[in-house]
Scaffold this motif. Structure first.
Motif, PDB file in Angstrom:
ATOM      1  N   MET A   1       0.935  -1.202  -0.121  1.00 16.76           N
ATOM      2  CA  MET A   1      -0.131  -0.050   0.056  1.00 16.76           C
ATOM      3  C   MET A   1       0.988   1.326   0.020  1.00 16.76           C
ATOM      4  SD  MET A   1      -2.441   1.513   3.042  1.00 16.76           S
ATOM      5  CE  MET A   1      -1.351   2.112   3.922  1.00 16.76           C
ATOM      6  N   PHE A   2       0.565   2.247  -0.708  1.00 13.12           N
ATOM      7  CA  PHE A   2       0.964   3.529  -0.683  1.00 13.12           C
ATOM      8  C   PHE A   2       0.300   4.508  -0.918  1.00 13.12           C
ATOM      9  CE2 PHE A   2       1.455   2.483  -5.267  1.00 13.12           C
ATOM     10  CZ  PHE A   2       1.199   3.542  -5.674  1.00 13.12           C
ATOM     11  N   LEU A   3       0.482   5.846  -0.151  1.00 15.17           N
ATOM     12  CA  LEU A   3      -0.239   7.017  -0.074  1.00 15.17           C
ATOM     13  C   LEU A   3       0.157   7.905  -1.107  1.00 15.17           C
ATOM     14  CD1 LEU A   3      -0.581   6.957   3.716  1.00 15.17           C
ATOM     15  CD2 LEU A   3      -2.318   6.109   2.172  1.00 15.17           C
ATOM     16  N   GLU A   4      -0.733   8.650  -2.037  1.00 19.21           N
ATOM     17  CA  GLU A   4      -0.069   9.692  -3.004  1.00 19.21           C
ATOM     18  C   GLU A   4      -1.125  10.862  -2.720  1.00 19.21           C
ATOM     19  OE1 GLU A   4      -0.031  10.329  -7.621  1.00 19.21           O
ATOM     20  OE2 GLU A   4      -0.476   8.380  -7.002  1.00 19.21           O
ATOM     21  N   SER A   5      -0.502  11.916  -2.596  1.00 19.90           N
ATOM     22  CA  SER A   5      -1.241  13.230  -2.388  1.00 19.90           C
ATOM     23  C   SER A   5      -0.477  14.269  -3.550  1.00 19.90           C
ATOM     24  CB  SER A   5      -1.345  13.661  -0.951  1.00 19.90           C
ATOM     25  OG  SER A   5      -1.926  12.864  -0.363  1.00 19.90           O
ATOM     26  N   HIS A   6      -1.422  15.157  -3.964  1.00 19.97           N
ATOM     27  CA  HIS A   6      -0.924  16.257  -4.568  1.00 19.97           C
ATOM     28  C   HIS A   6      -1.327  17.661  -3.924  1.00 19.97           C
ATOM     29  CE1 HIS A   6      -1.313  12.976  -7.760  1.00 19.97           C
ATOM     30  NE2 HIS A   6      -0.290  13.632  -8.239  1.00 19.97           N
ATOM     31  N   VAL A   7      -0.262  18.481  -3.881  1.00 23.15           N
ATOM     32  CA  VAL A   7      -0.484  19.954  -3.105  1.00 23.15           C
ATOM     33  C   VAL A   7      -0.129  20.939  -3.897  1.00 23.15           C
ATOM     34  CG1 VAL A   7      -0.094  21.183  -1.028  1.00 23.15           C
ATOM     35  CG2 VAL A   7      -0.050  18.419  -0.777  1.00 23.15           C
ATOM     36  N   TRP A   8      -0.897  22.048  -3.925  1.00 19.59           N
ATOM     37  CA  TRP A   8      -0.719  23.173  -4.860  1.00 19.59           C
ATOM     38  C   TRP A   8       0.032  24.047  -3.956  1.00 19.59           C
ATOM     39  CZ3 TRP A   8       0.037  24.612  -9.773  1.00 19.59           C
ATOM     40  CH2 TRP A   8      -0.387  25.795  -9.811  1.00 19.59           C
TER      41      TRP A   8
ATOM     42  N   GLU B   1       4.502   5.371   2.266  1.00 17.88           N
ATOM     43  CA  GLU B   1       4.159   4.087   2.698  1.00 17.88           C
ATOM     44  C   GLU B   1       3.323   4.157   3.988  1.00 17.88           C
ATOM     45  OE1 GLU B   1       6.762   0.727   2.255  1.00 17.88           O
ATOM     46  OE2 GLU B   1       7.729   1.217   0.548  1.00 17.88           O
ATOM     47  N   SER B   2       4.053   5.264   4.877  1.00 20.45           N
ATOM     48  CA  SER B   2       3.570   5.077   6.155  1.00 20.45           C
ATOM     49  C   SER B   2       2.571   6.628   6.198  1.00 20.45           C
ATOM     50  CB  SER B   2       4.790   6.013   7.120  1.00 20.45           C
ATOM     51  OG  SER B   2       4.156   6.370   8.202  1.00 20.45           O
ATOM     52  N   VAL B   3       1.473   6.566   6.916  1.00 21.98           N
ATOM     53  CA  VAL B   3       0.182   7.113   7.006  1.00 21.98           C
ATOM     54  C   VAL B   3       1.058   8.301   7.889  1.00 21.98           C
ATOM     55  CG1 VAL B   3      -1.934   7.417   8.066  1.00 21.98           C
ATOM     56  CG2 VAL B   3      -1.454   5.530   6.856  1.00 21.98           C
ATOM     57  N   ASN B   4       1.747   8.162   9.060  1.00 26.15           N
ATOM     58  CA  ASN B   4       1.992   9.327   9.772  1.00 26.15           C
ATOM     59  C   ASN B   4       3.038  10.328   9.201  1.00 26.15           C
ATOM     60  OD1 ASN B   4       0.661   8.286  11.950  1.00 26.15           O
ATOM     61  ND2 ASN B   4       2.138   6.940  12.862  1.00 26.15           N
TER      62      ASN B   4
ATOM     63  N   HIS C   1       3.174  10.485   5.814  1.00 25.89           N
ATOM     64  CA  HIS C   1       2.308  11.182   4.692  1.00 25.89           C
ATOM     65  C   HIS C   1       1.654  12.440   5.348  1.00 25.89           C
ATOM     66  CE1 HIS C   1       0.915  11.023   0.998  1.00 25.89           C
ATOM     67  NE2 HIS C   1      -0.343  11.203   1.202  1.00 25.89           N
ATOM     68  N   GLU C   2       0.927  12.160   6.345  1.00 26.34           N
ATOM     69  CA  GLU C   2       0.080  13.283   6.991  1.00 26.34           C
ATOM     70  C   GLU C   2       1.015  14.449   7.401  1.00 26.34           C
ATOM     71  OE1 GLU C   2      -2.250  11.598   9.942  1.00 26.34           O
ATOM     72  OE2 GLU C   2      -3.566  10.593   8.445  1.00 26.34           O
ATOM     73  N   LYS C   3       2.221  14.149   8.034  1.00 27.24           N
ATOM     74  CA  LYS C   3       3.115  14.992   8.432  1.00 27.24           C
ATOM     75  C   LYS C   3       3.694  15.903   7.386  1.00 27.24           C
ATOM     76  CE  LYS C   3       7.478  15.908  11.013  1.00 27.24           C
ATOM     77  NZ  LYS C   3       8.636  15.219  11.590  1.00 27.24           N
ATOM     78  N   ALA C   4       3.976  15.476   6.175  1.00 24.10           N
ATOM     79  CA  ALA C   4       4.202  16.133   5.093  1.00 24.10           C
ATOM     80  C   ALA C   4       3.140  16.908   4.456  1.00 24.10           C
ATOM     81  CB  ALA C   4       4.747  15.173   3.875  1.00 24.10           C
ATOM     82  N   ILE C   5       2.026  16.419   4.454  1.00 21.45           N
ATOM     83  CA  ILE C   5       0.761  17.528   4.064  1.00 21.45           C
ATOM     84  C   ILE C   5       0.680  18.612   5.056  1.00 21.45           C
ATOM     85  CG2 ILE C   5      -1.575  17.293   3.593  1.00 21.45           C
ATOM     86  CD1 ILE C   5      -1.309  14.662   2.339  1.00 21.45           C
ATOM     87  N   ALA C   6       0.990  18.298   6.026  1.00 25.54           N
ATOM     88  CA  ALA C   6       0.579  19.297   7.027  1.00 25.54           C
ATOM     89  C   ALA C   6       1.797  20.319   7.009  1.00 25.54           C
ATOM     90  CB  ALA C   6       0.672  18.867   8.532  1.00 25.54           C
ATOM     91  N   GLU C   7       2.814  20.025   6.597  1.00 24.30           N
ATOM     92  CA  GLU C   7       3.845  21.122   6.746  1.00 24.30           C
ATOM     93  C   GLU C   7       3.675  21.987   5.345  1.00 24.30           C
ATOM     94  OE1 GLU C   7       7.769  19.169   6.593  1.00 24.30           O
ATOM     95  OE2 GLU C   7       7.425  18.309   8.754  1.00 24.30           O
ATOM     96  N   LEU C   8       3.131  21.015   4.184  1.00 24.95           N
ATOM     97  CA  LEU C   8       3.028  22.029   3.049  1.00 24.95           C
ATOM     98  C   LEU C   8       1.606  23.153   3.394  1.00 24.95           C
ATOM     99  CD1 LEU C   8       3.700  19.469   0.198  1.00 24.95           C
ATOM    100  CD2 LEU C   8       4.963  21.437   0.929  1.00 24.95           C
ATOM    101  N   LYS C   9       0.732  22.513   4.088  1.00 22.47           N
ATOM    102  CA  LYS C   9      -0.538  23.129   4.369  1.00 22.47           C
ATOM    103  C   LYS C   9      -0.016  24.480   5.191  1.00 22.47           C
ATOM    104  CE  LYS C   9      -4.474  20.089   3.741  1.00 22.47           C
ATOM    105  NZ  LYS C   9      -5.212  19.383   4.285  1.00 22.47           N
ATOM    106  N   ALA C  10       0.901  24.293   6.272  1.00 18.72           N
ATOM    107  CA  ALA C  10       1.169  25.340   6.972  1.00 18.72           C
ATOM    108  C   ALA C  10       1.759  26.410   6.251  1.00 18.72           C
ATOM    109  CB  ALA C  10       2.044  24.487   8.096  1.00 18.72           C
ATOM    110  N   GLN C  11       2.582  26.257   5.119  1.00 10.73           N
ATOM    111  CA  GLN C  11       2.960  27.235   4.030  1.00 10.73           C
ATOM    112  C   GLN C  11       2.127  27.862   3.342  1.00 10.73           C
ATOM    113  OE1 GLN C  11       6.590  25.538   2.216  1.00 10.73           O
ATOM    114  NE2 GLN C  11       7.039  24.214   4.103  1.00 10.73           N
TER     115      GLN C  11
END
Length: 76
Positions: A1-8, A19-22, A24-34
């Motif tokens: 299983m792998f997770l894939e997200s696209h952030v603008w 591969e890790s949910v934690n 993945h969520e941390k990377a998305i949160a960092e980009l959203k904070a910016q």
């Protein structure tokens, strides 16, 4: 299983693949904070496909867990 997200963010699309949910969520949160906006969020179950790397199409690599299950050696 792998997770894939696209952030603008900053007029660019950032692709996050984990591969890790934690992680993945941390990377998305960092980009959203910016100031980023999540465009898509997907979970793929053990699928192989192709990806463009340095302008060339290559086969999507097996995850470490899949390689170990097949008796292969991992790089890291």
């Amino acid at each position: 299983m792998f997770l894939e997200s696209h952030v603008w963010l900053h007029n660019q699309i950032h692709v996050i693949i984990s591969e890790s949910v934690n992680t993945h969520e941390k990377a998305i949160a960092e980009l959203k904070a910016q100031g980023g906006t999540c465009l898509s969020d997907q979970c793929q179950q053990n699928t192989l496909g192709s990806v463009i790397v340095n302008g060339k199409r290559s086969v999507w690599p097996l995850t470490k867990a899949e390689t170990a299950a097949q008796g292969g050696v991992t790089n890291g």
